[in-house]
Design a protein around this motif. Structure first.
Motif, PDB file in Angstrom:
ATOM      1  N   GLY A 287      28.204  29.612  32.436  1.00  5.97           N
ATOM      2  CA  GLY A 287      27.488  30.852  32.685  1.00  5.97           C
ATOM      3  C   GLY A 287      27.840  31.460  34.032  1.00  5.97           C
ATOM      4  O   GLY A 287      27.879  32.686  34.181  1.00  5.97           O
ATOM      5  N   GLU A 288      28.121  30.616  35.032  1.00  2.95           N
ATOM      6  CA  GLU A 288      28.521  31.124  36.339  1.00  2.95           C
ATOM      7  C   GLU A 288      29.938  31.691  36.296  1.00  2.95           C
ATOM      8  O   GLU A 288      30.207  32.748  36.878  1.00  2.95           O
ATOM      9  N   ILE A 289      30.846  30.990  35.629  1.00  2.37           N
ATOM     10  CA  ILE A 289      32.208  31.518  35.484  1.00  2.37           C
ATOM     11  C   ILE A 289      32.174  32.857  34.769  1.00  2.37           C
ATOM     12  O   ILE A 289      32.833  33.825  35.178  1.00  2.37           O
ATOM     13  N   ARG A 290      31.412  32.925  33.700  1.00  2.53           N
ATOM     14  CA  ARG A 290      31.273  34.172  32.952  1.00  2.53           C
ATOM     15  C   ARG A 290      30.703  35.279  33.830  1.00  2.53           C
ATOM     16  O   ARG A 290      31.136  36.441  33.786  1.00  2.53           O
ATOM     17  N   GLY A 291      29.748  34.923  34.694  1.00  2.00           N
ATOM     18  CA  GLY A 291      29.140  35.926  35.563  1.00  2.00           C
ATOM     19  C   GLY A 291      30.111  36.482  36.582  1.00  2.00           C
ATOM     20  O   GLY A 291      30.170  37.699  36.786  1.00  2.00           O
ATOM     21  N   PHE A 292      30.876  35.615  37.241  1.00  2.00           N
ATOM     22  CA  PHE A 292      31.878  36.102  38.197  1.00  2.00           C
ATOM     23  C   PHE A 292      32.870  37.035  37.502  1.00  2.00           C
ATOM     24  O   PHE A 292      33.255  38.074  38.060  1.00  2.00           O
ATOM     25  N   TRP A 293      33.308  36.650  36.320  1.00  2.00           N
ATOM     26  CA  TRP A 293      34.283  37.445  35.559  1.00  2.00           C
ATOM     27  C   TRP A 293      33.710  38.802  35.171  1.00  2.00           C
ATOM     28  O   TRP A 293      34.316  39.851  35.425  1.00  2.00           O
ATOM     29  N   ALA A 294      32.533  38.799  34.550  1.00  2.00           N
ATOM     30  CA  ALA A 294      31.952  40.040  34.032  1.00  2.00           C
ATOM     31  C   ALA A 294      31.524  40.982  35.152  1.00  2.00           C
ATOM     32  O   ALA A 294      31.695  42.201  35.047  1.00  2.00           O
ATOM     33  N   ARG A 295      30.954  40.437  36.224  1.00  2.00           N
ATOM     34  CA  ARG A 295      30.514  41.304  37.323  1.00  2.00           C
ATOM     35  C   ARG A 295      31.698  42.035  37.949  1.00  2.00           C
ATOM     36  O   ARG A 295      31.582  43.215  38.312  1.00  2.00           O
ATOM     37  N   ASN A 296      32.836  41.360  38.087  1.00  2.00           N
ATOM     38  CA  ASN A 296      33.992  42.028  38.671  1.00  2.00           C
ATOM     39  C   ASN A 296      34.458  43.166  37.785  1.00  2.00           C
ATOM     40  O   ASN A 296      34.769  44.260  38.284  1.00  2.00           O
ATOM     41  N   LEU A 297      34.495  42.949  36.481  1.00  2.00           N
ATOM     42  CA  LEU A 297      34.918  44.024  35.582  1.00  2.00           C
ATOM     43  C   LEU A 297      33.910  45.173  35.582  1.00  2.00           C
ATOM     44  O   LEU A 297      34.296  46.350  35.549  1.00  2.00           O
ATOM     45  N   ARG A 298      32.634  44.865  35.629  1.00  2.00           N
ATOM     46  CA  ARG A 298      31.636  45.946  35.692  1.00  2.00           C
ATOM     47  C   ARG A 298      31.762  46.723  36.998  1.00  2.00           C
ATOM     48  O   ARG A 298      31.567  47.952  37.026  1.00  2.00           O
ATOM     49  N   TYR A 299      32.053  46.020  38.088  1.00  2.00           N
ATOM     50  CA  TYR A 299      32.252  46.692  39.365  1.00  2.00           C
ATOM     51  C   TYR A 299      33.340  47.756  39.246  1.00  2.00           C
ATOM     52  O   TYR A 299      33.164  48.910  39.661  1.00  2.00           O
ATOM     53  N   TRP A 300      34.464  47.395  38.656  1.00  2.00           N
ATOM     54  CA  TRP A 300      35.564  48.341  38.531  1.00  2.00           C
ATOM     55  C   TRP A 300      35.263  49.432  37.509  1.00  2.00           C
ATOM     56  O   TRP A 300      35.824  50.535  37.593  1.00  2.00           O
ATOM     57  N   SER A 301      34.381  49.167  36.568  1.00  2.00           N
ATOM     58  CA  SER A 301      34.083  50.176  35.547  1.00  2.00           C
ATOM     59  C   SER A 301      33.381  51.395  36.123  1.00  2.00           C
ATOM     60  O   SER A 301      33.384  52.463  35.512  1.00  2.00           O
ATOM     61  N   GLU A 302      32.795  51.252  37.306  1.00  2.00           N
ATOM     62  CA  GLU A 302      32.049  52.358  37.904  1.00  2.00           C
ATOM     63  C   GLU A 302      32.866  53.165  38.901  1.00  2.00           C
ATOM     64  O   GLU A 302      32.376  54.161  39.448  1.00  2.00           O
ATOM     65  N   LEU A 303      34.098  52.767  39.172  1.00  2.00           N
ATOM     66  CA  LEU A 303      34.899  53.449  40.181  1.00  2.00           C
ATOM     67  C   LEU A 303      35.917  54.383  39.541  1.00  2.00           C
ATOM     68  O   LEU A 303      36.336  54.202  38.392  1.00  2.00           O
ATOM     69  N   ASP A 304      36.321  55.373  40.307  1.00  2.00           N
ATOM     70  CA  ASP A 304      37.230  56.418  39.810  1.00  2.00           C
ATOM     71  C   ASP A 304      38.673  55.944  40.019  1.00  2.00           C
ATOM     72  O   ASP A 304      39.364  56.388  40.932  1.00  2.00           O
ATOM     73  N   ILE A 305      39.141  55.059  39.134  1.00  2.00           N
ATOM     74  CA  ILE A 305      40.414  54.366  39.349  1.00  2.00           C
ATOM     75  C   ILE A 305      41.510  54.830  38.387  1.00  2.00           C
ATOM     76  O   ILE A 305      42.542  54.158  38.270  1.00  2.00           O
ATOM     77  N   THR A 306      41.307  55.957  37.728  1.00  2.00           N
ATOM     78  CA  THR A 306      42.319  56.473  36.808  1.00  2.00           C
ATOM     79  C   THR A 306      42.577  57.948  37.079  1.00  2.00           C
ATOM     80  O   THR A 306      41.829  58.607  37.801  1.00  2.00           O
ATOM     81  N   ASP A 307      43.626  58.458  36.455  1.00  2.00           N
ATOM     82  CA  ASP A 307      43.816  59.907  36.468  1.00  2.00           C
ATOM     83  C   ASP A 307      42.944  60.531  35.379  1.00  2.00           C
ATOM     84  O   ASP A 307      42.159  59.843  34.708  1.00  2.00           O
ATOM     85  N   ARG A 308      43.086  61.812  35.178  1.00  2.00           N
ATOM     86  CA  ARG A 308      42.209  62.516  34.240  1.00  2.00           C
ATOM     87  C   ARG A 308      42.463  62.135  32.786  1.00  2.00           C
ATOM     88  O   ARG A 308      41.644  62.419  31.914  1.00  2.00           O
ATOM     89  N   THR A 309      43.597  61.483  32.517  1.00  2.00           N
ATOM     90  CA  THR A 309      43.893  61.055  31.144  1.00  2.00           C
ATOM     91  C   THR A 309      43.455  59.621  30.874  1.00  2.00           C
ATOM     92  O   THR A 309      43.628  59.132  29.754  1.00  2.00           O
ATOM     93  N   GLY A 310      42.941  58.943  31.884  1.00  2.00           N
ATOM     94  CA  GLY A 310      42.519  57.574  31.698  1.00  2.00           C
ATOM     95  C   GLY A 310      43.563  56.541  32.041  1.00  2.00           C
ATOM     96  O   GLY A 310      43.372  55.345  31.785  1.00  2.00           O
ATOM     97  N   VAL A 311      44.682  56.949  32.648  1.00  2.00           N
ATOM     98  CA  VAL A 311      45.732  56.019  33.067  1.00  2.00           C
ATOM     99  C   VAL A 311      45.392  55.493  34.458  1.00  2.00           C
ATOM    100  O   VAL A 311      45.079  56.275  35.364  1.00  2.00           O
ATOM    101  N   LEU A 312      45.452  54.185  34.625  1.00  2.00           N
ATOM    102  CA  LEU A 312      45.166  53.593  35.936  1.00  2.00           C
ATOM    103  C   LEU A 312      46.072  54.201  36.998  1.00  2.00           C
ATOM    104  O   LEU A 312      47.280  54.320  36.807  1.00  2.00           O
ATOM    105  N   SER A 313      45.482  54.545  38.131  1.00  2.00           N
ATOM    106  CA  SER A 313      46.237  55.171  39.213  1.00  2.00           C
ATOM    107  C   SER A 313      46.612  54.138  40.263  1.00  2.00           C
ATOM    108  O   SER A 313      46.080  53.026  40.291  1.00  2.00           O
TER     109      SER A 313
END
Length: 627
Positions: A287-313
């Motif tokens: 559960g802790e391994i899963r938490g570290f993994w999922a929290r990091n992905l959720r963190y990045w899901s909230e940031l503006d890290i792509t161009d307007r087409t959805g391609v990672l910048s």
């Protein structure tokens, strides 16, 4: 009119289930389908270039998504358009095809991408091998076999041969395993104890240790030959040993410590947690391994890290090409797909079956002698004091490796103008200049030592200027003391933590001329979200000497996490002679339950500082063995 404010394909994904992660891979890769060449062997994501040739950059665009697609397919998932990738592998490896990638050469970027192909063959041969024509299989295997004959640089690249070997073995292609044994021997020679590695024989241990050395080592531990089970166990053991420290690089909100190079790979930081699951290594409760993994992905899901087409910048918290490395092409960010290794696991695997554990705050100060860091947490932010690492020879490397402190919440800044003294933010750095134009900062150290709550280093920013620096934890504050010996007239700027600058922030007037405890000048600035303080404490160690305090609005797009920032600074001109500089440093969110803490008053004595010159431990990564 519709405005697209954040086209991040991960936005809103909760990463609560295996299906959420499968959908994330699909959503991330789908925007690339329109960028395929007619023969599908090349994916063109932009005109910016890296130091390698265009064909290699287009190969990156084709192959890096495989780090997510291969485990997706291996675990029973689907991707509409996978035939593009299969056709591209067949045509790109065909010397007679107009979209041929070209042969792999020594120290060539194509060798890097060969690893992704090997990974795909090892995990999902039914798609990436059986789905090809006989001609395609012959061309691809010949291309991969030729790559094994090429020499990698003396670093993590040796693992690329290993990944190719795993793929060739899975599809039954004989190859020279003595090459692989030599690669593995080289990789093991980089081990430095407590599960850590250097990345090659240089003074360097950043995120390449978890998301490269340990990631590939765990893949080999899982898929390597039975005849090499002892070595496979050594790779797994090192990952187990180092994870308690690597876990300290992750904060409560999921952010990983912004430090070192290749930060444009972003959620590749989650790759180590996924690789542990893939290799069935329960170094922490699932559960802790899963938490570290999922929290990091959720963190990045909230940031503006792509161009307007959805391609990672290219960038970190936003599109910021200035922080990239010379080996970053527009397709490079897709190495982030390494985070999705757990998708190869069945849905009943303990990683997926476990309930995600909440983050547990760790109150202790942690000394990490291998990478040269001392870490503590404050209000959800992870801060480390740092020293002893050797930057690579690329732009803005000193900012990525050699600042005094790094933070998950406040990140760090890179110079908009190479080594600009007057225009630089100099956050968590001490800059020197003789002409007021060119800055000289800590980029190499002659000594690097670490204790339980202190670090010491000696460094030479410019000819005839010597500096000794003590960094001491007084959580949540830290104290910096510099002894400067100069034979030149120099100007100095020292910076604290930069904080985000937003519309509606107050005017720059929050400068306090003095505070209790011997503090002679303080740069303090508060926004609605954060407060940053840099309090001069030079007077107690340099009689009648104090520095001017100020807060600057840094040049835009210098901080790697937020485009605009405020930075507190202390300035002073030094005549030839011996000088003592000191300051107390803190930044924290204003959401803190307790009041902002007072500046500490107690300064260490010279007798207390002296033993640190030779005490503690030599920073492990700094202490290179003789060659």
């Amino acid at each position: 009119m519709t405005f697209v404010l954040n086209a991040n394909p991960l936005k809103g994904n909760p990463f609560r289930t295996r299906a959420d992660a499968q959908q994330a891979v699909v959503d991330l890769i789908a925007p690339l389908l329109s960028a395929f060449s007619p023969g599908k062997a090349r994916v063109h994501l932009g005109s910016a270039d890296a130091f390698f040739d265009t064909a290699a950059a287009h190969l990156e665009g084709l192959v890096r998504p495989l780090w997510g697609l291969a485990p997706l397919l291996a675990g029973g998932g689907n991707f509409d358009g996978i035939e593009f990738f299969v056709e591209g592998l067949a045509n790109g490896s065909d010397p007679d095809h107009p979209e041929y990638w070209g042969p792999v050469k020594d120290r060539d970027q194509r060798m890097v991408e060969s690893a992704g192909i090997g990974y795909a063959l090892a995990l999902a041969p039914e798609t990436f091998w059986d789905g090809m024509s006989e001609k395609g299989r012959t061309n691809l295997s010949n291309w991969l076999l030729a790559s094994l004959e090429c020499a990698p640089p003396d670093n993590n690249w040796h693992f690329f041969h290993v990944m190719v070997s795993l793929g060739l073995t899975r599809v039954g292609i004989p190859h020279d395993t003595s090459i692989i044994a030599a690669d593995l021997d080289a990789l093991e020679s980089y081990a430095i104890g407590e599960g850590w590695y250097r990345d090659g024989m240089d003074r360097r241990a950043d995120h390449y240790i978890p998301f490269a050395m340990h990631f590939y080592g765990l893949i080999y531990a899982k898929l390597g030959p039975d005849t090499d089970h002892v070595r496979r166990e050594r790779f797994a053991r090192r990952a187990r040993e180092s994870m308690p420290q690597i876990a300290h690089w992750f904060a409560a909100d999921g952010a990983a410590l912004p430090y070192g190079r290749s930060l444009t790979y972003r959620f590749a930081h989650a790759g180590i947690w996924g690789a542990l699951a893939f290799a069935d290594e329960e170094v922490l409760p699932w559960g802790e391994i899963r938490g570290f993994w999922a929290r990091n992905l959720r963190y990045w899901s909230e940031l503006d890290i792509t161009d307007r087409t959805g391609v990672l910048s290219t960038g970190y918290g936003y599109t910021q090409p200035t922080m990239a490395e010379r080996y970053n092409s527009p397709a490079s960010p897709y190495w982030a797909m390494k985070a999705f290794a757990p998708l190869a696991l069945p849905k009943d695997h303990p990683f997926w079956a476990a309930e995600e554990s909440a983050f547990e705050t760790r109150d202790e100060v942690v000394s990490m002698p291998q990478p040269g860091m001392i870490k503590w947490e404050d209000e959800g932010d992870v801060t480390v004091l740092s020293g002893g690492q050797q930057p690579m020879f690329f732009g803005r490397a000193a900012e990525k490796f050699n600042k005094f402190a790094y933070s998950t919440r406040y990140a760090f800044s890179v110079e908009a103008e190479a080594r600009g003294f007057a225009t630089g933010p100099h956050d968590n750095m001490l800059a020197f200049s003789e002409d007021g134009a060119v800055a000289h900062i800590r980029s190499q150290e002659s000594v690097a030592r670490i204790g339980q709550n202190w670090m010491y280093s000696a460094w030479f920013p410019m000819p005839e200027v010597e500096v000794e620096t003590w960094l001491l934890v007084h959580a949540p504050w830290h104290l910096r003391i510099h002894k400067v010996r100069t034979k030149r007239h120099v100007q100095t700027i020292e910076g604290g933590f930069s904080i985000a600058r937003r519309d509606g922030d107050p005017a720059m007037s929050a400068l306090a001329p003095s505070l209790a405890g011997g503090v002679s000048g303080t740069a303090r600035f508060a926004t609605a979200r954060d407060t940053t303080v840099l309090a001069d404490a030079s007077a107690p160690i340099a009689t009648a000497f104090s520095r001017e305090a100020r807060v600057i609005a840094a040049t835009p797009s210098t901080n790697i996490l937020f485009p605009r920032s405020w930075v507190p600074q202390l300035t002073a001109a030094l005549e030839p002679g011996d000088w003592g500089l000191a300051c107390w440093v803190l930044a924290r969110p204003n959401s803190a339950k307790a009041a902002f803490p007072d500046v500490p008053s107690k300064m260490p004595t010279a007798a207390e500082l002296e033993p640190m010159r030779t005490g503690g431990d030599v920073v492990t990564v700094w202490d290179l063995p003789p060659r």
